[in-house]
Design a protein around this motif. Structure first.
Motif, PDB file in Angstrom:
ATOM      1  N   GLU A 343      32.903 -31.242  -3.026  1.00  0.00           N
ATOM      2  CA  GLU A 343      32.212 -32.367  -2.265  1.00  0.00           C
ATOM      3  C   GLU A 343      31.379 -33.205  -3.030  1.00  0.00           C
ATOM      4  N   ILE A 344      30.911 -33.250  -3.610  1.00  0.00           N
ATOM      5  CA  ILE A 344      29.609 -33.754  -4.729  1.00  0.00           C
ATOM      6  C   ILE A 344      30.879 -34.291  -5.852  1.00  0.00           C
ATOM      7  N   PHE A 345      31.220 -33.585  -6.711  1.00  0.00           N
ATOM      8  CA  PHE A 345      32.000 -34.361  -7.837  1.00  0.00           C
ATOM      9  C   PHE A 345      33.526 -34.765  -8.090  1.00  0.00           C
ATOM     10  N   GLY A 346      34.346 -34.401  -6.351  1.00  0.00           N
ATOM     11  CA  GLY A 346      35.611 -33.788  -6.607  1.00  0.00           C
ATOM     12  C   GLY A 346      36.401 -34.872  -7.377  1.00  0.00           C
ATOM     13  N   ASP A 347      36.021 -36.841  -7.165  1.00  0.00           N
ATOM     14  CA  ASP A 347      36.966 -37.417  -8.161  1.00  0.00           C
ATOM     15  C   ASP A 347      37.189 -37.001  -9.316  1.00  0.00           C
ATOM     16  N   VAL A 348      35.468 -37.075  -9.710  1.00  0.00           N
ATOM     17  CA  VAL A 348      35.432 -36.981 -11.383  1.00  0.00           C
ATOM     18  C   VAL A 348      36.455 -35.217 -11.866  1.00  0.00           C
ATOM     19  N   VAL A 349      36.082 -34.256 -10.929  1.00  0.00           N
ATOM     20  CA  VAL A 349      37.676 -32.774 -11.416  1.00  0.00           C
ATOM     21  C   VAL A 349      38.817 -33.062 -10.887  1.00  0.00           C
ATOM     22  N   LYS A 350      38.898 -34.251 -10.097  1.00  0.00           N
ATOM     23  CA  LYS A 350      40.472 -34.494  -9.934  1.00  0.00           C
ATOM     24  C   LYS A 350      40.264 -35.083 -11.831  1.00  0.00           C
ATOM     25  N   LYS A 351      39.883 -36.317 -11.204  1.00  0.00           N
ATOM     26  CA  LYS A 351      40.790 -36.858 -12.431  1.00  0.00           C
ATOM     27  C   LYS A 351      40.424 -36.178 -13.641  1.00  0.00           C
ATOM     28  N   HIS A 352      39.584 -34.996 -13.729  1.00  0.00           N
ATOM     29  CA  HIS A 352      39.723 -34.958 -15.267  1.00  0.00           C
ATOM     30  C   HIS A 352      40.846 -33.551 -15.242  1.00  0.00           C
ATOM     31  N   ILE A 353      40.917 -32.471 -14.276  1.00  0.00           N
ATOM     32  CA  ILE A 353      42.339 -32.105 -14.086  1.00  0.00           C
ATOM     33  C   ILE A 353      43.880 -32.653 -14.018  1.00  0.00           C
ATOM     34  N   ASN A 354      44.072 -34.259 -13.480  1.00  0.00           N
ATOM     35  CA  ASN A 354      45.014 -34.342 -14.059  1.00  0.00           C
ATOM     36  C   ASN A 354      45.346 -35.343 -15.179  1.00  0.00           C
ATOM     37  N   ASN A 355      44.275 -35.142 -16.069  1.00  0.00           N
ATOM     38  CA  ASN A 355      44.478 -35.648 -17.391  1.00  0.00           C
ATOM     39  C   ASN A 355      44.475 -34.824 -18.373  1.00  0.00           C
ATOM     40  N   GLU A 356      44.053 -33.584 -17.766  1.00  0.00           N
ATOM     41  CA  GLU A 356      44.054 -32.140 -18.627  1.00  0.00           C
ATOM     42  C   GLU A 356      43.269 -31.739 -19.382  1.00  0.00           C
ATOM     43  N   LEU A 357      41.693 -32.909 -19.165  1.00  0.00           N
ATOM     44  CA  LEU A 357      40.580 -32.262 -20.095  1.00  0.00           C
ATOM     45  C   LEU A 357      40.035 -31.251 -19.362  1.00  0.00           C
ATOM     46  N   LEU A 358      39.964 -30.825 -18.137  1.00  0.00           N
ATOM     47  CA  LEU A 358      39.065 -29.844 -16.956  1.00  0.00           C
ATOM     48  C   LEU A 358      40.657 -28.762 -16.435  1.00  0.00           C
ATOM     49  N   ILE A 374      36.770 -33.637 -26.913  1.00  0.00           N
ATOM     50  CA  ILE A 374      36.340 -34.918 -26.666  1.00  0.00           C
ATOM     51  C   ILE A 374      35.042 -34.780 -25.360  1.00  0.00           C
ATOM     52  N   SER A 375      34.546 -33.687 -25.506  1.00  0.00           N
ATOM     53  CA  SER A 375      33.894 -33.283 -24.716  1.00  0.00           C
ATOM     54  C   SER A 375      32.688 -33.960 -23.906  1.00  0.00           C
ATOM     55  N   ASN A 376      32.184 -35.318 -25.063  1.00  0.00           N
ATOM     56  CA  ASN A 376      31.520 -36.176 -24.277  1.00  0.00           C
ATOM     57  C   ASN A 376      32.257 -37.689 -23.213  1.00  0.00           C
ATOM     58  N   TYR A 377      33.032 -36.934 -23.597  1.00  0.00           N
ATOM     59  CA  TYR A 377      33.750 -38.605 -22.540  1.00  0.00           C
ATOM     60  C   TYR A 377      33.283 -37.570 -21.489  1.00  0.00           C
ATOM     61  N   VAL A 378      34.196 -36.720 -21.471  1.00  0.00           N
ATOM     62  CA  VAL A 378      34.129 -36.198 -20.788  1.00  0.00           C
ATOM     63  C   VAL A 378      32.840 -35.335 -18.945  1.00  0.00           C
ATOM     64  N   LEU A 379      31.751 -35.171 -20.198  1.00  0.00           N
ATOM     65  CA  LEU A 379      30.521 -34.690 -19.606  1.00  0.00           C
ATOM     66  C   LEU A 379      29.281 -35.621 -19.289  1.00  0.00           C
ATOM     67  N   SER A 380      30.103 -36.897 -19.861  1.00  0.00           N
ATOM     68  CA  SER A 380      29.243 -38.101 -19.216  1.00  0.00           C
ATOM     69  C   SER A 380      29.883 -38.282 -17.768  1.00  0.00           C
ATOM     70  N   ASP A 381      30.876 -37.749 -17.612  1.00  0.00           N
ATOM     71  CA  ASP A 381      31.599 -38.311 -15.763  1.00  0.00           C
ATOM     72  C   ASP A 381      30.683 -38.239 -14.686  1.00  0.00           C
ATOM     73  N   PHE A 382      29.704 -36.830 -14.979  1.00  0.00           N
ATOM     74  CA  PHE A 382      29.024 -35.476 -14.491  1.00  0.00           C
ATOM     75  C   PHE A 382      27.532 -36.351 -14.290  1.00  0.00           C
ATOM     76  N   LEU A 383      27.224 -37.539 -14.653  1.00  0.00           N
ATOM     77  CA  LEU A 383      26.351 -37.678 -14.769  1.00  0.00           C
ATOM     78  C   LEU A 383      26.331 -38.794 -13.079  1.00  0.00           C
ATOM     79  N   LEU A 384      25.134 -38.831 -11.897  1.00  0.00           N
ATOM     80  CA  LEU A 384      25.188 -39.051 -10.651  1.00  0.00           C
ATOM     81  C   LEU A 384      23.844 -40.200 -11.723  1.00  0.00           C
ATOM     82  N   ASP A 385      24.528 -41.464 -10.344  1.00  0.00           N
ATOM     83  CA  ASP A 385      23.116 -42.666 -10.248  1.00  0.00           C
ATOM     84  C   ASP A 385      22.201 -42.163  -9.465  1.00  0.00           C
TER      85      ASP A 385
END
Length: 385
Positions: A343-358, A374-385
């Protein structure tokens, strides 16, 4: 019962290393003594705001070089903590760690630590190559380190971490591999392996980041990656489980204190510049030694107090928890926040699963091997505005 971690910052050093961006400095004995008194005042004052639900289950002395001060100061601080906080005590807790540098410890000092209740030693090595140690600005040789390590073992410590650094200027894969091999032979219970980052405000930043020709002295991205992969492979082969991006341990010896940071367990930081997470607030202590000594325990030395919003908490749960190799529990996320991860991070999770990073293992979500790279790249996507 709620778990609580305590961090005690000892800012004193014999000499500041060329890569270090922590608050540290060389001081005389009078300032050290005044600082210890200020620390004890802060411990007493802060404890008044901690209710009986909390139990201290980890204590960590960091720096700086905590082992540079007299051993009885460390004992005094621990006595103060025991007098004003309730400790969680069983066969393993509280885990009490002190950072030590070679040439700053002896048998007498180590025995005082042990008597005071310290049960974990973290020794700063960084490299077994003396040329690399000189370049880093360390005050010791590899031989000095071996002497200190032998004293630690002779003093009866059975839980020892050793720090190792890669991507040092002019370092080759072969020289790093020798350091790794020597370290494995020493058989410590825990190894923290970090790639050098050139931080602003350090001697290295002035030398390398602001001097383009000298950047060529730094290992290439491919060499850095090769050292990183070599670390993971060789340590796994030697029986060390990687449980966090930069940390490896034998069974039962992961750092409970550092793990608490990634699990967002409340912690209180004592000392100049120390950080805290308590009652859903993050804050830092004043970053000036004289100001801290004057005001600690007398007036509020906290700065940058931030009350975390629900979105802040959810972001931290993800980008801190995903540093752990086992990842985060989606069930625990929902239990804490009522929302699901999707519900909160669905799009981010789907993106990184598709890119085989999660990787989604049902309940657990974790970084893939490539995601860890490349953890910094992945983890930064979980920062909510």
């Amino acid at each position: 019962m709620k778990r609580l971690g305590l961090y005690v910052h000892i800012p004193f050093c014999a000499k500041k290393c060329n890569y270090c961006d922590f608050y540290s400095l060389a001081c005389g004995e009078d300032e050290k003594k005044a600082y210890i008194e200020a620390l004890k005042r802060e411990i007493r004052e802060v404890s008044k705001n901690v209710n009986d639900e909390y139990r201290v289950y980890t204590i960590y002395f960091g720096g700086g070089t905590p082992s540079i001060i007299k051993a009885y100061y460390i004992k005094e601080i621990l006595d103060e903590i025991r007098s004003h906080f309730k400790l969680y005590e069983d066969d393993f807790f509280p885990e009490i760690t002190i950072e030590c540098n070679p040439r700053t410890v002896d048998i007498e000092k180590l025995l005082v630590y042990k008597e005071a209740g310290i049960n974990r030693i973290s020794l700063g090595l960084q490299s077994t190559n003396d040329d690399e140690l000189r370049l880093l600005g360390r005050i010791h040789t590899y031989e000095d380190f071996l002497d200190s390590y032998a004293m630690v073992r002779k003093s009866g410590f059975t839980n020892v971490n050793i720090d190792l650094m890669s991507a040092i200027p002019n370092q080759k894969i072969s020289t790093y591999e020798r350091s790794l091999d020597e370290l494995i032979k020493l058989n410590p219970e825990h190894i923290s392996s970090y790639s050098l980052i050139i931080e602003e405000g350090t001697n290295f930043y002035q030398k390398y980041a602001e001097n383009a020709p000298l950047v060529m002295d730094l290992p290439s991205e491919d060499e850095d990656r090769a050292m990183y992969e070599l670390t993971s492979f060789r340590l796994a082969e030697a029986g060390y489980k990687r449980y966090e991006i930069s940390n490896y341990a034998k069974k039962g010896y992961h750092s409970r204190h550092n793990t608490s940071y990634w699990e967002r367990v409340p912690y209180l930081g004592f000392g100049v510049g120390a950080s805290s997470l308590f009652e859903n607030e993050r804050y830092d202590n004043v970053g000036n030694l004289k100001e801290y000594i004057k005001n600690a325990g007398i007036s509020d030395v906290r700065r940058n107090i931030t009350k975390l919003s629900l979105r802040d908490e959810m972001s931290e749960f993800m980008f801190l928890g995903l540093r752990l190799i086992d990842g985060i529990s989606k069930q625990v996320f929902t239990k804490i926040f009522t929302f699901t991860v999707d519900e909160i991070f669905g799009d981010v999770v789907k993106k990184h699963i598709n890119n085989e990073l999660l990787i989604d293992n049902g309940d657990f979500l974790k970084l893939s091997d490539r995601g860890l790279d490349i953890s910094n790249y992945v983890l930064s996507d979980f920062l909510l505005d």
